[in-house]
Design an enzyme around this catalytic site. Structure first.
Site, PDB file in Angstrom:
ATOM      1  N   LEU A 168       0.925  -1.353  -0.054  1.00 45.74           N
ATOM      2  CA  LEU A 168       0.241   0.058  -0.338  1.00 45.74           C
ATOM      3  C   LEU A 168       0.682   1.157  -0.211  1.00 45.74           C
ATOM      4  O   LEU A 168      -0.136   2.347   0.385  1.00 45.74           O
ATOM      5  CB  LEU A 168      -1.370  -0.141   1.249  1.00 45.74           C
ATOM      6  CG  LEU A 168      -1.966  -1.031   1.099  1.00 45.74           C
ATOM      7  CD1 LEU A 168      -3.068  -1.058   2.575  1.00 45.74           C
ATOM      8  CD2 LEU A 168      -2.902  -1.083  -0.359  1.00 45.74           C
ATOM      9  N   ASP A 189      12.745  11.186 -23.056  1.00 48.11           N
ATOM     10  CA  ASP A 189      11.595  10.742 -23.568  1.00 48.11           C
ATOM     11  C   ASP A 189      11.922  10.063 -25.040  1.00 48.11           C
ATOM     12  O   ASP A 189      12.512  10.930 -26.024  1.00 48.11           O
ATOM     13  CB  ASP A 189      10.436  11.778 -23.903  1.00 48.11           C
ATOM     14  CG  ASP A 189       9.730  11.927 -23.058  1.00 48.11           C
ATOM     15  OD1 ASP A 189       9.348  10.931 -22.038  1.00 48.11           O
ATOM     16  OD2 ASP A 189       8.781  13.014 -22.771  1.00 48.11           O
ATOM     17  N   ASN A 247       2.140   1.437 -23.605  1.00 49.62           N
ATOM     18  CA  ASN A 247       1.786   3.332 -22.755  1.00 49.62           C
ATOM     19  C   ASN A 247       0.349   2.541 -21.736  1.00 49.62           C
ATOM     20  O   ASN A 247      -1.132   2.369 -22.233  1.00 49.62           O
ATOM     21  CB  ASN A 247       1.246   3.727 -23.371  1.00 49.62           C
ATOM     22  CG  ASN A 247       2.663   4.889 -23.208  1.00 49.62           C
ATOM     23  OD1 ASN A 247       3.746   3.900 -23.664  1.00 49.62           O
ATOM     24  ND2 ASN A 247       2.786   5.761 -22.309  1.00 49.62           N
ATOM     25  N   TYR A 295      14.940   3.018 -14.344  1.00 47.24           N
ATOM     26  CA  TYR A 295      13.647   1.954 -13.818  1.00 47.24           C
ATOM     27  C   TYR A 295      13.975   0.938 -15.619  1.00 47.24           C
ATOM     28  O   TYR A 295      13.529  -0.364 -14.825  1.00 47.24           O
ATOM     29  CB  TYR A 295      12.459   2.561 -14.449  1.00 47.24           C
ATOM     30  CG  TYR A 295      11.194   2.405 -14.930  1.00 47.24           C
ATOM     31  CD1 TYR A 295      10.765   1.527 -13.735  1.00 47.24           C
ATOM     32  CD2 TYR A 295      10.837   2.382 -16.226  1.00 47.24           C
ATOM     33  CE1 TYR A 295       9.299   0.708 -13.764  1.00 47.24           C
ATOM     34  CE2 TYR A 295       9.322   1.600 -16.331  1.00 47.24           C
ATOM     35  CZ  TYR A 295       9.112   0.722 -15.675  1.00 47.24           C
ATOM     36  OH  TYR A 295       7.772   0.450 -15.417  1.00 47.24           O
TER      37      TYR A 295
HETATM   38  N1  UFG Z   1       3.881  13.877 -21.847  1.00 47.82           N
HETATM   39  C1  UFG Z   1       3.997  14.865 -22.347  1.00 47.82           C
HETATM   40  N2  UFG Z   1       2.925  16.317 -21.259  1.00 47.82           N
HETATM   41  C2  UFG Z   1       2.488  15.698 -19.776  1.00 47.82           C
HETATM   42  C3  UFG Z   1       3.269  13.867 -19.607  1.00 47.82           C
HETATM   43  C4  UFG Z   1       3.460  13.392 -20.897  1.00 47.82           C
HETATM   44  O1  UFG Z   1       3.185  15.605 -23.320  1.00 47.82           O
HETATM   45  O2  UFG Z   1       2.610  16.480 -19.092  1.00 47.82           O
HETATM   46  C5  UFG Z   1       3.762  13.588 -23.355  1.00 47.82           C
HETATM   47  C6  UFG Z   1       5.158  12.712 -22.723  1.00 47.82           C
HETATM   48  O3  UFG Z   1       5.569  13.367 -23.110  1.00 47.82           O
HETATM   49  C7  UFG Z   1       5.050  11.374 -23.959  1.00 47.82           C
HETATM   50  C8  UFG Z   1       3.752  11.457 -24.026  1.00 47.82           C
HETATM   51  O4  UFG Z   1       2.876  12.049 -23.238  1.00 47.82           O
HETATM   52  O5  UFG Z   1       5.907  11.716 -25.224  1.00 47.82           O
HETATM   53  C9  UFG Z   1       3.314   9.918 -22.587  1.00 47.82           C
HETATM   54  O6  UFG Z   1       3.504   9.956 -21.035  1.00 47.82           O
HETATM   55  P1  UFG Z   1       3.521   9.218 -19.996  1.00 47.82           P
HETATM   56  O7  UFG Z   1       4.262  10.282 -19.224  1.00 47.82           O
HETATM   57  O8  UFG Z   1       1.866   9.012 -20.275  1.00 47.82           O
HETATM   58  O9  UFG Z   1       3.763   8.153 -21.225  1.00 47.82           O
HETATM   59  P2  UFG Z   1       5.433   7.597 -21.175  1.00 47.82           P
HETATM   60  O10 UFG Z   1       5.379   7.403 -22.405  1.00 47.82           O
HETATM   61  O11 UFG Z   1       6.754   8.381 -20.430  1.00 47.82           O
HETATM   62  O12 UFG Z   1       5.281   6.410 -19.916  1.00 47.82           O
HETATM   63  C10 UFG Z   1       5.366   5.220 -20.223  1.00 47.82           C
HETATM   64  C11 UFG Z   1       5.336   4.325 -19.070  1.00 47.82           C
HETATM   65  C12 UFG Z   1       6.645   4.528 -18.203  1.00 47.82           C
HETATM   66  C13 UFG Z   1       7.776   3.679 -19.142  1.00 47.82           C
HETATM   67  C14 UFG Z   1       7.280   4.079 -20.435  1.00 47.82           C
HETATM   68  C15 UFG Z   1       8.838   3.792 -21.291  1.00 47.82           C
HETATM   69  O13 UFG Z   1       3.760   5.202 -17.663  1.00 47.82           O
HETATM   70  O14 UFG Z   1       6.182   3.533 -17.018  1.00 47.82           O
HETATM   71  O15 UFG Z   1       6.127   4.344 -20.894  1.00 47.82           O
HETATM   72  O16 UFG Z   1       9.147   5.047 -21.825  1.00 47.82           O
HETATM   73  F1  UFG Z   1       8.077   3.525 -18.028  1.00 47.82           F
END
Ligand code: UFG
Length: 330
Positions: free
Chosen positions: A33, A285, A170, A141
């Site tokens: 938790l 990213d 995702n 990670y």
């Molecule tokens: N993004 C924005 N604005 C925000 C948040 C995210 O533009 O406020 C963009 C990010 O730059 C990315 C996309 O939205 O291009 C998705 O971002 P997320 O943070 O939702 O997800 P990620 O792709 O970064 O992360 C996911 C998983 C992680 C994993 C990663 C692998 O959630 O656990 O993919 O790259 F590690």
């Protein structure tokens, strides 16, 4: 099957618990938790508030609940934090998992389903990503997940553990009935943040980078529904009957969706305008990550029930509109 769901009160784990029940299995939850929500797990599911690295506690649960399979969802998953505090990730994601595996071997429980990630691929040379794409994580990670994949392979070889490591793209969306969903604190994922910007809970959504080499300049990702992920975990059970079986499988829809497309989908689904602020790129990213999930389709007969971003966002909206403060509203 009696299934120990480690991290069963978390986002993906809690959806899997539901799907296990629907499929006629008997889930048992272990969750510390730290991030999970007790309210995400139905009261009729046996629940143990314990640490996954506590071999004695885990061993006792494996025995008393006659566990056949262990699913492991419990991990820290903030990429940025893994860069600033790597040991937290190595201890929780890698070391604790090794304790969990040792507790399993001691009790002769030898079926394991592991939540891995597309982050193990780093910045891939070729798209879509297949399982044989070289794995070169660019943050701790992703590295901790890859380390566990390697430990699993060796343990399968040495001790006959049979396992599936699912490389999630995702994870997104929420249960169809809107009763459980995504509630992270802090929230960093795009879809819940865009929904918060639509409802006014946040002033806007920042687009991290508009100059990527993609059709609209924003990052491409593969948003796969959390219930589709969960169903793959159950579909793999047959494959775990063979001692020493090792399965590495991508789980994604195969469809790339840009940040701008996510925003316009949220606007369509909610009927609300989303205030946008174009911002610099976020460190680490990759421009594009999307799956070729043909292997999971062929080997497991896995078919996504939410192939498009709109159907996934609709389920997320159902959860967030009914629970604007997440589980605090339940
Ligand atoms: N993004 C924005 N604005 C925000 C948040 C995210 O533009 O406020 C963009 C990010 O730059 C990315 C996309 O939205 O291009 C998705 O971002 P997320 O943070 O939702 O997800 P990620 O792709 O970064 O992360 C996911 C998983 C992680 C994993 C990663 C692998 O959630 O656990 O993919 O790259 F590690």
């Amino acid at each position: 099957m009696n299934v120990l769901v480690v991290g069963g009160a978390g986002y993906i784990g809690s959806h899997c618990v539901r799907q296990l029940q629907l499929a006629g299995h008997r889930p048992v939850v272990l969750d510390s938790l730290v991030f999970g929500h007790r309210a995400a797990v139905a009261p009729d599911v046996p629940f143990f508030d314990a640490e996954l690295g506590d071999e004695e506690a885990v061993g006792a649960i494996l025995q008393s609940e006659s566990i056949d399979v262990v699913m492991h969802f419990a991990a820290f998953a903030y990429v940025g934090e893994s860069v600033s505090d790597p040991l937290k990730y190595y201890f929780n994601n890698s070391v604790a998992t090794l304790h969990l595996l040792r507790a399993m071997l001691k009790q002769n429980v030898k079926k394991f389903v592991f939540s891995s990630t597309c982050a193990t691929y780093g910045v891939p040379q070729d798209l879509p990503i297949v399982e044989s794409t070289p794995q070169a994580p660019i943050n701790p990670y992703g590295q901790t997940k890859l380390d566990v994949e390697n430990a699993l392979k060796a343990t399968a070889h040495a001790h006959g553990l049979s396992f599936a490591a699912f490389r999630y793209f995702n994870a997104a969306g929420a249960a169809e009935d809107g009763s459980i969903g995504e509630d992270h604190n802090p929230e960093t994922h795009l879809i819940p943040l865009v929904i918060d910007a639509a409802t006014g809970k946040r002033p806007n959504i920042q687009i991290f980078g508009t100059d990527y080499p993609t059709p609209d300049g924003t990052c491409l990702r593969d948003y796969v529904h959390v219930d589709d992920l969960s169903r793959a975990h159950i579909a793999v059970f047959d494959k775990l009957e063979e001692p020493g079986a090792a399965h590495f499988l991508n789980l994604g829809t195969g469809t790339p969706t840009s940040v701008r497309e996510v925003i316009s989908t949220v606007e369509k689904v909610t009927g609300k305008k989303v205030p946008v602020v174009e911002s610099p790129r976020r460190d680490g990213d990759p421009p594009a990550l999307y799956a070729n999930a043909a292997k999971a389709k062929t080997e497991l007969g896995w078919q996504v029930q939410y192939p498009d971003i709109e159907s996934t966002v609709r389920t997320a909206w159902k959860w967030h509109s009914a629970h604007p403060n997440g589980y605090a509203d339940r």
